[in-house]
Design a protein around this motif. Structure first.
Motif, PDB file in Angstrom:
ATOM      1  N   ARG A 233       0.616  -1.021   0.186  1.00 36.32           N
ATOM      2  CA  ARG A 233       0.078   0.065  -0.112  1.00 36.32           C
ATOM      3  C   ARG A 233       0.963   1.205  -0.097  1.00 36.32           C
ATOM      4  O   ARG A 233       0.574   2.061  -0.779  1.00 36.32           O
ATOM      5  CB  ARG A 233      -0.808  -0.051   1.135  1.00 36.32           C
ATOM      6  CG  ARG A 233      -1.880   1.215   1.495  1.00 36.32           C
ATOM      7  CD  ARG A 233      -2.472   1.266   2.874  1.00 36.32           C
ATOM      8  NE  ARG A 233      -3.129   2.520   3.035  1.00 36.32           N
ATOM      9  CZ  ARG A 233      -4.399   2.773   2.608  1.00 36.32           C
ATOM     10  NH1 ARG A 233      -5.143   2.116   1.923  1.00 36.32           N
ATOM     11  NH2 ARG A 233      -4.963   4.191   2.977  1.00 36.32           N
ATOM     12  N   TRP A 234       1.849   1.455   0.818  1.00 39.93           N
ATOM     13  CA  TRP A 234       2.774   2.488   0.896  1.00 39.93           C
ATOM     14  C   TRP A 234       3.311   2.751  -0.422  1.00 39.93           C
ATOM     15  O   TRP A 234       3.421   3.946  -1.040  1.00 39.93           O
ATOM     16  CB  TRP A 234       4.031   1.984   1.998  1.00 39.93           C
ATOM     17  CG  TRP A 234       4.780   3.104   2.317  1.00 39.93           C
ATOM     18  CD1 TRP A 234       5.932   3.440   1.526  1.00 39.93           C
ATOM     19  CD2 TRP A 234       4.671   4.102   3.387  1.00 39.93           C
ATOM     20  NE1 TRP A 234       6.484   4.873   2.337  1.00 39.93           N
ATOM     21  CE2 TRP A 234       6.005   4.882   3.270  1.00 39.93           C
ATOM     22  CE3 TRP A 234       3.914   4.098   4.753  1.00 39.93           C
ATOM     23  CZ2 TRP A 234       6.321   5.899   4.459  1.00 39.93           C
ATOM     24  CZ3 TRP A 234       4.021   5.310   5.688  1.00 39.93           C
ATOM     25  CH2 TRP A 234       5.360   6.039   5.485  1.00 39.93           C
ATOM     26  N   GLN A 235       3.917   1.748  -1.185  1.00 37.08           N
ATOM     27  CA  GLN A 235       4.747   1.781  -2.199  1.00 37.08           C
ATOM     28  C   GLN A 235       3.723   2.199  -3.234  1.00 37.08           C
ATOM     29  O   GLN A 235       4.077   3.067  -4.298  1.00 37.08           O
ATOM     30  CB  GLN A 235       5.340   0.625  -2.619  1.00 37.08           C
ATOM     31  CG  GLN A 235       6.596   0.355  -1.661  1.00 37.08           C
ATOM     32  CD  GLN A 235       6.884  -1.292  -1.834  1.00 37.08           C
ATOM     33  OE1 GLN A 235       6.402  -1.928  -2.982  1.00 37.08           O
ATOM     34  NE2 GLN A 235       8.180  -1.532  -1.259  1.00 37.08           N
ATOM     35  N   ALA A 236       2.346   1.743  -3.379  1.00 34.52           N
ATOM     36  CA  ALA A 236       1.454   2.137  -4.365  1.00 34.52           C
ATOM     37  C   ALA A 236       1.142   3.544  -4.303  1.00 34.52           C
ATOM     38  O   ALA A 236       1.063   4.302  -5.142  1.00 34.52           O
ATOM     39  CB  ALA A 236       0.354   1.168  -4.294  1.00 34.52           C
ATOM     40  N   ILE A 237       0.954   4.145  -3.144  1.00 33.49           N
ATOM     41  CA  ILE A 237       0.432   5.623  -3.020  1.00 33.49           C
ATOM     42  C   ILE A 237       1.559   6.544  -3.251  1.00 33.49           C
ATOM     43  O   ILE A 237       1.608   7.401  -3.935  1.00 33.49           O
ATOM     44  CB  ILE A 237       0.084   5.792  -1.288  1.00 33.49           C
ATOM     45  CG1 ILE A 237      -1.177   5.130  -1.042  1.00 33.49           C
ATOM     46  CG2 ILE A 237       0.032   7.204  -1.172  1.00 33.49           C
ATOM     47  CD1 ILE A 237      -1.307   5.188   0.494  1.00 33.49           C
ATOM     48  N   GLU A 238       2.964   5.937  -2.945  1.00 30.75           N
ATOM     49  CA  GLU A 238       4.076   6.771  -3.424  1.00 30.75           C
ATOM     50  C   GLU A 238       4.222   6.652  -5.096  1.00 30.75           C
ATOM     51  O   GLU A 238       4.250   8.033  -5.463  1.00 30.75           O
ATOM     52  CB  GLU A 238       5.362   5.858  -3.190  1.00 30.75           C
ATOM     53  CG  GLU A 238       5.788   6.225  -1.570  1.00 30.75           C
ATOM     54  CD  GLU A 238       7.147   5.355  -1.594  1.00 30.75           C
ATOM     55  OE1 GLU A 238       7.964   5.948  -0.496  1.00 30.75           O
ATOM     56  OE2 GLU A 238       7.457   4.927  -2.011  1.00 30.75           O
ATOM     57  N   ARG A 239       3.874   5.546  -5.633  1.00 35.51           N
ATOM     58  CA  ARG A 239       3.979   5.991  -7.052  1.00 35.51           C
ATOM     59  C   ARG A 239       2.857   6.699  -7.780  1.00 35.51           C
ATOM     60  O   ARG A 239       3.036   7.472  -8.755  1.00 35.51           O
ATOM     61  CB  ARG A 239       4.030   4.524  -7.599  1.00 35.51           C
ATOM     62  CG  ARG A 239       5.222   3.582  -7.491  1.00 35.51           C
ATOM     63  CD  ARG A 239       5.341   2.075  -8.409  1.00 35.51           C
ATOM     64  NE  ARG A 239       3.961   1.218  -7.963  1.00 35.51           N
ATOM     65  CZ  ARG A 239       3.814   0.526  -7.354  1.00 35.51           C
ATOM     66  NH1 ARG A 239       4.930   0.200  -6.408  1.00 35.51           N
ATOM     67  NH2 ARG A 239       2.756  -0.201  -6.955  1.00 35.51           N
ATOM     68  N   ARG A 293      -6.765   9.221 -12.621  1.00 32.71           N
ATOM     69  CA  ARG A 293      -5.984   8.644 -11.557  1.00 32.71           C
ATOM     70  C   ARG A 293      -6.435   9.049 -10.228  1.00 32.71           C
ATOM     71  O   ARG A 293      -6.377   8.421  -9.281  1.00 32.71           O
ATOM     72  CB  ARG A 293      -4.679   9.127 -11.931  1.00 32.71           C
ATOM     73  CG  ARG A 293      -3.985   8.598 -13.288  1.00 32.71           C
ATOM     74  CD  ARG A 293      -2.460   8.920 -13.252  1.00 32.71           C
ATOM     75  NE  ARG A 293      -1.941   8.273 -14.436  1.00 32.71           N
ATOM     76  CZ  ARG A 293      -1.983   8.930 -15.805  1.00 32.71           C
ATOM     77  NH1 ARG A 293      -1.812  10.271 -15.670  1.00 32.71           N
ATOM     78  NH2 ARG A 293      -1.216   8.228 -16.473  1.00 32.71           N
ATOM     79  N   GLU A 294      -6.997  10.283 -10.002  1.00 34.93           N
ATOM     80  CA  GLU A 294      -7.346  10.643  -8.825  1.00 34.93           C
ATOM     81  C   GLU A 294      -8.617   9.679  -8.189  1.00 34.93           C
ATOM     82  O   GLU A 294      -8.595   9.364  -7.051  1.00 34.93           O
ATOM     83  CB  GLU A 294      -7.867  12.110  -8.792  1.00 34.93           C
ATOM     84  CG  GLU A 294      -8.273  12.562  -7.399  1.00 34.93           C
ATOM     85  CD  GLU A 294      -9.326  13.723  -7.388  1.00 34.93           C
ATOM     86  OE1 GLU A 294      -9.255  14.191  -6.461  1.00 34.93           O
ATOM     87  OE2 GLU A 294      -9.874  14.172  -8.395  1.00 34.93           O
ATOM     88  N   GLU A 295      -9.549   9.455  -9.173  1.00 32.15           N
ATOM     89  CA  GLU A 295     -10.487   8.461  -9.044  1.00 32.15           C
ATOM     90  C   GLU A 295      -9.865   7.215  -8.737  1.00 32.15           C
ATOM     91  O   GLU A 295     -10.520   6.589  -7.541  1.00 32.15           O
ATOM     92  CB  GLU A 295     -11.380   8.218 -10.062  1.00 32.15           C
ATOM     93  CG  GLU A 295     -12.866   7.571  -9.864  1.00 32.15           C
ATOM     94  CD  GLU A 295     -13.560   8.097  -8.660  1.00 32.15           C
ATOM     95  OE1 GLU A 295     -14.385   7.282  -8.087  1.00 32.15           O
ATOM     96  OE2 GLU A 295     -13.489   9.505  -8.553  1.00 32.15           O
ATOM     97  N   LEU A 296      -9.129   6.682  -9.210  1.00 38.43           N
ATOM     98  CA  LEU A 296      -8.607   5.350  -9.112  1.00 38.43           C
ATOM     99  C   LEU A 296      -8.025   5.485  -7.474  1.00 38.43           C
ATOM    100  O   LEU A 296      -8.119   4.606  -6.904  1.00 38.43           O
ATOM    101  CB  LEU A 296      -7.436   4.875  -9.894  1.00 38.43           C
ATOM    102  CG  LEU A 296      -8.258   4.626 -11.453  1.00 38.43           C
ATOM    103  CD1 LEU A 296      -7.066   4.205 -12.503  1.00 38.43           C
ATOM    104  CD2 LEU A 296      -9.079   3.388 -11.113  1.00 38.43           C
ATOM    105  N   LEU A 297      -7.221   6.500  -7.390  1.00 38.31           N
ATOM    106  CA  LEU A 297      -6.548   6.634  -6.036  1.00 38.31           C
ATOM    107  C   LEU A 297      -7.526   6.684  -4.758  1.00 38.31           C
ATOM    108  O   LEU A 297      -7.288   6.199  -3.785  1.00 38.31           O
ATOM    109  CB  LEU A 297      -5.578   8.071  -5.824  1.00 38.31           C
ATOM    110  CG  LEU A 297      -4.676   8.209  -4.750  1.00 38.31           C
ATOM    111  CD1 LEU A 297      -3.537   6.932  -4.815  1.00 38.31           C
ATOM    112  CD2 LEU A 297      -4.053   9.659  -4.929  1.00 38.31           C
ATOM    113  N   ARG A 298      -8.597   7.490  -5.219  1.00 41.15           N
ATOM    114  CA  ARG A 298      -9.626   7.472  -4.096  1.00 41.15           C
ATOM    115  C   ARG A 298     -10.438   6.107  -3.886  1.00 41.15           C
ATOM    116  O   ARG A 298     -10.773   5.756  -2.803  1.00 41.15           O
ATOM    117  CB  ARG A 298     -10.906   8.349  -4.557  1.00 41.15           C
ATOM    118  CG  ARG A 298     -12.030   8.676  -3.562  1.00 41.15           C
ATOM    119  CD  ARG A 298     -12.761   9.685  -4.073  1.00 41.15           C
ATOM    120  NE  ARG A 298     -12.710  10.987  -4.318  1.00 41.15           N
ATOM    121  CZ  ARG A 298     -12.434  11.645  -5.435  1.00 41.15           C
ATOM    122  NH1 ARG A 298     -12.558  10.851  -6.590  1.00 41.15           N
ATOM    123  NH2 ARG A 298     -11.873  12.689  -5.658  1.00 41.15           N
TER     124      ARG A 298
END
Length: 384
Positions: A233-239, A293-298
């Motif tokens: 999760r940490w690495q995915a949020i970073e990327r 990309r914002e929607e996917l992040l949300r």
């Protein structure tokens, strides 16, 4: 990938020394060949395994330490027989064939080997790891017991386990903690500390500080499995966070005067028409990409655009000086975000700010690449 040399050498150094001693004396015969075979097998396993616990587990399973020590004692005992026969005539030959005398010689040879190993570790970083077990073994052997009783009590009192203990494992785990601190990697540090504490717990529960290698490996895997989701999760949020910032920066800069000369749009050999096409594509397409990309992040992490800047993975990148954009440039991007919609364009005032930052060189973080580390816990420091 083999077991690291820094871990393997302390474990096999004593055995290599015994082998060199036997060869220097010119000894030969089945015991010497058995020594060579056992040591060769240990060396081969050290190259086959990258995990120290797995290496030690297989060495113990094949009983290579005991096989080598037994062969070493027999080799020295065999070398002593001719000397005894020459010094004492016929009686010497009779003594050499006496089982009790032979056992006594084996015990003496074994203890001499352990004493030699103990002397080699005195004054070194490995003394605290090896010395306690070796001292107990030597004291038992010098207590007047016979060789068979000595071997039996080694097993009963757990001393054989202590001799075969994964002594380098703790230092390897502590080194992983220090590496995580040096890399400014909080999730990795959290996992490494739990691994270290779990190992210390196993040591405390075991006899003579020699935990079962299987228990070590199972514990290691359990902890790694438990931490895998958080690290992912940490690495995915970073990327994803970095990608959104980079693409938003690209969209804003596509409206500046310097865009026509920027390598992001002017590839080597590109014509002016191709450059204009590249710029127009980013001006028109990036808003749609960014909103998706914002929607996917949300959906994945419950984070919107503004939440990126409070997310621990991104704040950690900021503290560690790994975000290339300066705070001033990020402020421009934050102000431009409401305008970043399909068909939109950033306000002229924001474009002018971006151009001014580019001209002054202040669009790049001044501290980019500077070393930042996390504090190393006391229990993981070298020599702790």
């Amino acid at each position: 990938m083999p077991v690291p040399k820094a871990m393997l050498d302390p474990m096999l150094g004593s055995f290599r020394g015994m082998m060199q001693e036997v060869e220097a004396k010119g000894l030969s015969g089945p015991p010497v060949e058995a020594m060579r075979a056992a040591l060769g097998r240990m060396e081969a396993l050290g190259q086959e395994h990258h995990d120290l616990s797995a290496f030690q587990g297989q060495v113990m399973q094949e009983d290579l330490f005991a096989s080598f020590s037994d062969a070493y004692g027999k080799a020295l005992a065999a070398a002593a027989r001719p000397a005894s026969a020459e010094g004492g005539g016929g009686g010497g030959a009779g003594e050499a064939s006496d089982p009790a005398a032979e056992d006594a010689q084996l015990l003496e040879n074994t203890l001499a080997a352990y004493e030699q190993a103990l002397a080699q570790h005195r004054g070194t970083e490995q003394e605290a790891l090896f010395a306690p077990a070796l001292e107990k073994v030597i004291a038992l052997g010098r207590s007047g017991v016979s060789y068979p009783v000595f071997l039996r009590r080694l097993e009963e009192e757990g001393l054989s386990d202590a001799l075969n203990a994964p002594v380098a494992t703790r230092e390897a785990l502590a080194a992983e903690v220090r590496f995580a601190c040096d890399a400014h990697d909080p999730p990795r540090l959290e996992e490494a500390l739990e691994q270290l504490d779990a190992y210390d717990g196993l040591v405390g529960e075991s006899r003579f500080g020699a935990p079962d290698p299987l228990a070590i490996e199972l514990t290691r895997r359990r902890i790694a499995h438990a931490h895998a989701p958080r690290r992912a999760r940490w690495q995915a949020i970073e990327r994803r966070g970095e990608r959104i910032l980079d693409d938003l920066d690209r969209w804003v800069d596509a409206f500046t005067d310097f865009a026509f000369y920027d390598e992001r749009w002017r590839a080597p050999g590109a014509s002016d028409a191709q450059v204009r096409e590249n710029i127009q594509r980013d001006q028109e397409c990036q808003p749609g990409y960014l909103r998706v990309r914002e929607e996917l992040l949300r959906e994945s992490f419950g984070i919107d655009f503004h939440g990126i800047f409070q997310a621990p993975p991104m704040t950690n990148l900021h503290v560690a000086h790994r975000i290339a954009l300066s705070d001033a440039k990020i402020a421009v991007l934050v102000d431009a975000w409401p305008s970043c919609v399909p068909g939109g364009r950033p306000p002229a005032e924001l474009v002018a700010r971006a151009e001014a930052l580019r001209q002054s060189g202040e669009h790049v973080r001044a501290t980019l690449g500077q070393k930042a580390t996390l504090p190393v816990p006391e229990r993981a420091r070298a020599g702790a």
